[in-house]
Design a protein around this motif. Sequence first.
Motif, PDB file in Angstrom:
ATOM      1  N   ALA A  61      -5.985  -5.653  10.277  1.00 63.95           N
ATOM      2  CA  ALA A  61      -5.357  -4.748   9.321  1.00 63.95           C
ATOM      3  C   ALA A  61      -4.725  -3.553  10.026  1.00 63.95           C
ATOM      4  O   ALA A  61      -5.286  -3.005  10.967  1.00 63.95           O
ATOM      5  CB  ALA A  61      -6.389  -4.272   8.297  1.00 63.95           C
ATOM      6  N   ASP A  89      -3.076  -7.043   6.529  1.00 65.04           N
ATOM      7  CA  ASP A  89      -2.213  -5.896   6.268  1.00 65.04           C
ATOM      8  C   ASP A  89      -1.238  -5.760   7.417  1.00 65.04           C
ATOM      9  O   ASP A  89      -1.645  -5.677   8.578  1.00 65.04           O
ATOM     10  CB  ASP A  89      -3.039  -4.613   6.136  1.00 65.04           C
ATOM     11  CG  ASP A  89      -3.967  -4.650   4.939  1.00 65.04           C
ATOM     12  OD1 ASP A  89      -3.476  -4.561   3.809  1.00 65.04           O
ATOM     13  OD2 ASP A  89      -5.182  -4.775   5.153  1.00 65.04           O
ATOM     14  N   TRP A 131       0.838  -1.185   0.000  1.00 66.92           N
ATOM     15  CA  TRP A 131       0.000   0.000   0.000  1.00 66.92           C
ATOM     16  C   TRP A 131       0.873   1.235   0.000  1.00 66.92           C
ATOM     17  O   TRP A 131       2.089   1.147   0.194  1.00 66.92           O
ATOM     18  CB  TRP A 131      -0.969  -0.042   1.171  1.00 66.92           C
ATOM     19  CG  TRP A 131      -1.988  -1.126   0.993  1.00 66.92           C
ATOM     20  CD1 TRP A 131      -1.954  -2.370   1.518  1.00 66.92           C
ATOM     21  CD2 TRP A 131      -3.165  -1.071   0.180  1.00 66.92           C
ATOM     22  NE1 TRP A 131      -3.037  -3.105   1.087  1.00 66.92           N
ATOM     23  CE2 TRP A 131      -3.802  -2.330   0.261  1.00 66.92           C
ATOM     24  CE3 TRP A 131      -3.740  -0.079  -0.615  1.00 66.92           C
ATOM     25  CZ2 TRP A 131      -4.982  -2.620  -0.407  1.00 66.92           C
ATOM     26  CZ3 TRP A 131      -4.922  -0.366  -1.281  1.00 66.92           C
ATOM     27  CH2 TRP A 131      -5.531  -1.620  -1.174  1.00 66.92           C
ATOM     28  N   GLN A 136      -0.148  -6.039   2.013  1.00 66.34           N
ATOM     29  CA  GLN A 136      -1.317  -6.905   1.972  1.00 66.34           C
ATOM     30  C   GLN A 136      -0.846  -8.290   1.567  1.00 66.34           C
ATOM     31  O   GLN A 136      -0.664  -8.596   0.399  1.00 66.34           O
ATOM     32  CB  GLN A 136      -2.360  -6.386   0.982  1.00 66.34           C
ATOM     33  CG  GLN A 136      -3.670  -7.152   1.067  1.00 66.34           C
ATOM     34  CD  GLN A 136      -4.745  -6.540   0.193  1.00 66.34           C
ATOM     35  OE1 GLN A 136      -4.469  -6.064  -0.893  1.00 66.34           O
ATOM     36  NE2 GLN A 136      -5.969  -6.551   0.665  1.00 66.34           N
TER      37      GLN A 136
END
Length: 804
Positions: A464, A436, A409, A428
């Motif tokens: 995440a 994540d 990301w 990810q």
Amino acid sequence: MSGSSTPRATPGQRPRDAKGQDMHNHAGRWVAAALALGFLVLVAGTARATWPHDPYVNVPLSNSFSTQIDAAVVADGAGGAIVVWCESRGYPQYVCAQRVSADGDLLWDPAGVVISRNGPDFSPDYTNAGSRPVIVSDGAGGAIVAWGGWGGPGAYRTYILAQRVTADGAVMWGSDGVLLCGADGYRTHVTIAEDGAGGAVVAWGDYRDDTDETNESDVYAQKVSAGGVAQWAADGVAVSAGVGYQYDPVVAGDGAGGAIIAWADVVVGGQSVRAQRILASGTMAWALAGVPACTNGQYVRDPVIVTDDAGGAFVAWTDFRGAGQVIRAQRLDAAGTAHWLGIGASLSTSSALQSDPAIAGDGAGGAIVAWRDYRGSDIDIYAQRVSAAGVWQWAAAGLPVATERGDQWPPIVAADGTGGALITWSNQSGTPTSPDDIFAQRVSATGSLLWSRGGAAICIADDAQFPGGIVGDGAGGAIVAWSDNHNGFNTCAFAQWIDGDGATFRSEPVIGSVRDIAPDQGGRVRIRWSASNLDRPEAGMAMYGVWREVAAAKDGVPTWESLGVVLARGDADYTFTAATFADSCAAGAAPSTFMVDYHLLAWGEAWDSAPVTGWSVDNLAPARPANLHLTADGRLAWDTAVEPDFRQFTVYGSSVGRLDDSATVVARTPNNGLDVGGLAFPYLLVTSGDIHDNESIASGTSALSGVEVSPVAGLRLHASTPNPFNPRTTIAFELPRAGSARLDVYDAGGRLMRRLVDADLPAGRHEALWDGRTDDGGQAASGAYLVLFTSGDGVLRRKMTLLR
């Protein structure tokens, strides 16, 4: 982790492919700090007091356990950081902050300091639009924070607010901050820069003139002093109030109390990135509509900016031209002149899709830009350093920063203080337990990856993680802040420190000891290590590899060979029996150096321990010669030795029938017989010795009668343990009956160094410790020493070696 392109001297940073190669080279390995017989204990790299060293555990910045999102971070100037976030304690949204020290201690209220109860609306429509808080240093250990505060349910208004919090956590500008803009309409994409005088310049996208609801926005800005007073026109000054749509503003200080603001500009006929310099007085220094950083293009977005430390700035953005989508950059000087191509300089020769740039200065007049790159099967992170003249400093196609474990990301970049960059991102991985994770990488000024190949793990907890920012710690390391819900309840703000060598969680195993296995014939040591903190069932298939340094290093670069593997199973520690090249003995030390790595198959990477050196020792003396007798032709004979490490027999002449100080060496021979004709000793004694100077108990016979003299049963002097040793060794001896005992240590010249025992003792086993010191308290030098055990039943001796 493995993978650095430059050989490193830090645990966890093996520069190699971790796919089980039997042989691989290392350079710059740690040198053993001290020689110690049998084992050497090392402590893993420098650790700061409270920071956790477990990749599933980090520092929560608040104990309120309300939902916390949109973390942002700035350095506090003392090796720590100040983190700000939005929190759903009430409505409107709260804005809270926390300061974490260089040691990982929370310095403010455990729940965080509330700097405003009028924060952004919690709905994604507004937080994602850029009303989230932004933060800069106030130059005095505190921070200035700005954000877009929501005007209330149904209100078509977003305020721009700011607050200053001091180094000790005091809120300075009222309970909810000062109002920088309260005009009708809503604001997006709040951005902030220091003004160099304890205040800040804040810019934002503004829809106040969008009366026909055609989504036309402008860019406005306001300067706020250290005392919390707005310096420019009420509700801000229009930086770009022309025709079209100006959006995504970014701001950098100009070094003179003003700022340079860049934005994406949409007009009839095309789009461009434009910029404006605002003087400290609020006056526009460049053309009314700003100056172009690039000529009209098809589509631009995501501009980022950093000062060039000369009154100008570097700007980078995502540029769509034709079928391409690449990262371009431009340098604008203090006069607003563009120095590179009219369309900006591309940062990579690759034509693959690129997006989401992040930027930092390199401290040498240039800039470092990182971005997401789609040239592979997954989305990766690449970076480029560009000089003030627009010349690439790294690989022409861009430097691959993160190309592993699925999609990456958008990156966040900060200067590392040495011409390089600190980069963090969210990965990810695609695994259900860890969708994540937060990773970071340090890149040198020359474009070398200084940490692990896939990035150093900052947080790999379940759920995440959403990166908020990264700041340098002043020593090459970094503090990273983010939001996630691995507290098991709500999404919360977290932080984690990583040192300049990329050590955060001690992901590498730590060798605790390399110890001789006793009693045996030598050639083996037992390696014991504590587990990697990644060694958990949820990590999946993993193993430890055991490596031995090959003695012949080419050009000073050690070569390592694989000895075997141990499957990881979540234990706290592990052991492995390893072969050495040779045994140490009184003649000299024969060290062997070992290393253990942790290999996580899911990531295809390995973390190395620091190398540790140890020794094996032959602890077993040969059996005493058997069947000692005089033959008819006047020879002394005995049975052949059976030990594989046998070296020689030693024949002594004695007047008392036992081996003591009065005994004289007659001969040393590998044969099982000796012509003793003409010897005048009443007794002859024979011992068996091995290649490591271990000597057996003596067998004896009367030289006159040939009758074998039985040794005293139960009289023993054991080999010292460890041997060789540093700094101390234990010497055990056994008495068959109660009586006097004396244990002396002599040097090679026959000088008495230390009397360890001189007493009447009961029958049985006894032990004495020698700490390598002489009777007068001085330290004995390295070398061979003789232990002499004297009792009423005989005299025994052993050799031992002290290594300093």
